[in-house]
Design an enzyme around this catalytic site. Structure first.
Site, mmCIF file in Angstrom:
data_model
loop_
_atom_site.group_PDB
_atom_site.id
_atom_site.type_symbol
_atom_site.label_atom_id
_atom_site.label_comp_id
_atom_site.label_asym_id
_atom_site.label_seq_id
_atom_site.Cartn_x
_atom_site.Cartn_y
_atom_site.Cartn_z
ATOM 1 N N PRO A 1 0.919 -1.058 -0.103
ATOM 2 C CG PRO A 1 -1.094 -1.969 1.537
ATOM 3 C CD PRO A 1 0.377 -2.050 1.164
ATOM 4 C CB CYS A 2 1.120 3.735 -2.546
ATOM 5 S SG CYS A 2 -0.168 4.351 -3.174
ATOM 6 C CD GLN A 3 -3.887 3.621 0.361
ATOM 7 O OE1 GLN A 3 -2.559 2.892 0.675
ATOM 8 N NE2 GLN A 3 -4.427 3.449 -1.197
ATOM 9 C CG PHE B 1 5.195 5.704 1.676
ATOM 10 C CD1 PHE B 1 6.259 5.529 3.147
ATOM 11 C CD2 PHE B 1 4.854 4.097 0.989
ATOM 12 C CE1 PHE B 1 6.632 4.648 3.394
ATOM 13 C CE2 PHE B 1 5.518 2.854 1.989
ATOM 14 C CZ PHE B 1 5.988 3.394 3.490
#
Length: 402
Positions: A81-83, A85
């Site tokens: 998951p990138c949220q 960052f």
């Protein structure tokens, strides 16, 4: 027929990377935490190799027993998951304590357990600023400054990483992402693979791994969509022949707004004063793309979880008075036209929450982007196999040895 090379897909989501993998690799395992998203994966890739669990609770021993590798794993995919960052994260510090950020270290843990020959990792470009990603690089390389292993019981990797724009790899949208490739080191010392991290600067590889696909510029939005002969829709309608080609309804006010927005790239700056929001009447207001239209002759903006909501970005249709449909968003992520989605736990095709399906589409790694990197790794594995299978006489001739 079973593929020759093997892969594991961590944080598989709706299956964008697995869609790229399936033509080249035997997918031994895919792991997805969300049960609804996992149903979309299952609709397209089956469930025999799918684990619907929290990756942090899957032990190395259990994973190895489930995967049952008869030889070394060829490719490990990690797209956590990138949220946490994201540039839009409320926790802006590069040392923030968003628990999702720790998930990138699960890629390291699995790599240390299965020792893959190659790794493909993707995330938002902003991850470069975070200290946990710097730690990720050092642990993945597992080298001291002289190019020798730090931990003898764990694999070491030669790495390359860059920020790429998906439009350079066959995806009709401006989507910047950090992509990392890594190849297991077999001989030491390897001074080229050492990670250096000067004080006050970003870490870098002494001499990055030379493995990267050639650029393949994408078609424009219009050129790409035109291949599929999509039906005209009004706001709130669904194509009776294509249940994914559905779009949100608009309030009377928002319908007036989009009607007042110039086709192919227009923005809210063109609205009469009575249509403007009070917060947008002030000078120097950012987020100028909000309520804008896409341009058929250009690339789309980054497709996000809010990609079918007119007020959440430049997600107005280029020429029709509505936001883009789920189908149009999925195509901009280069999912095949026959790719199935579900928004409910029973896995019924195209049923359930429209927001859940939009989330799956927006969070996916674009299929064509993944395919470009998966294919270059496949080609490298194939070439290495050819070299290893050559007879000694042919090797001598190939390298002009005496």
């Amino acid at each position: 027929m079973e593929k020759e090379f093997s892969a594991i897909d961590l944080f598989s989501g709706a299956g964008g990377v697995s869609e790229a993998l399936k033509d080249f690799f035997q997918i031994k395992c895919a792991i997805e935490y969300d049960p609804v998203i996992a149903k979309t994966y299952e609709l397209n890739h089956g469930k025999d190799h799918l684990l619907v669990e929290d990756i942090t609770l899957i032990t190395n021993e259990r994973l190895l027993n489930l995967v049952k590798l008869d030889k070394s794993l060829d490719l490990l995919v990690g797209t956590p998951p990138c949220q946490g960052f994201s540039k839009h994260s409320r926790k802006s510090s590069n040392n923030n304590f968003d628990d999702r950020n720790k998930l990138i270290l699960e890629v390291i843990r699995v790599a240390e357990a299965v020792s893959p020959k190659f790794i493909f990792f993707e995330n938002v470009e902003n991850i470069l600023k975070y200290s946990i990603f710097h730690l990720f690089l050092k642990r993945l390389a597992n080298l001291d400054r002289y190019g020798y292993k730090k931990n003898q019981n764990k694999p070491s990797y030669h790495i390359c990483f860059n920020v790429v724009n998906a439009s350079d790899y066959g995806v009709p949208q401006k989507r910047k992402r950090l992509v990392l490739l890594a190849k297991k080191i077999e001989n030491f010392p390897n001074i080229n693979a050492v990670i250096k991290h000067p004080r006050g600067s970003l870490p870098f590889v002494t001499s990055p791994l030379e493995l990267w696909p050639d650029k393949q510029p994408a078609l424009s939005i219009g050129e790409y969509w035109d291949q599929f002969s999509l039906a005209h829709l009004n706001a709130g309608e669904t194509d009776p022949n294509d249940p994914l080609h559905k779009c949100r309804s608009l309030s009377p006010l928002n319908l007036r707004r989009i009607e007042s927005t110039k086709k192919n790239g227009g923005s809210r700056s063109e609205w009469p004063q009575d249509l403007k929001l009070d917060c947008h009447k002030k000078e120097n207001i950012s987020f100028g793309d909000v309520y804008g239209r896409m341009n058929r002759n250009e690339y789309a903006p980054t497709i996000t979880c809010g990609c079918i909501t007119y007020s959440k970005g430049r997600f107005g249709h280029p020429t029709e008075n509505r936001a883009i449909s789920l189908r149009e968003a999925a195509l901009l992520q280069t999912f095949p036209y026959n790719y199935k989605f579900t928004g409910q736990i029973d896995g019924s095709e195209y049923k359930g929450s429209i927001d859940q399906i939009a989330k799956q589409i927006g969070n996916a790694v674009p299929v064509n982007l993944a395919k470009a990197f998966v294919k270059i790794i496949y080609n490298e594995l194939t070439q290495e196999k050819i070299i290893c299978s050559e007879k000694p006489d042919n090797i001598i001739k190939m390298y002009n040895l005496p």
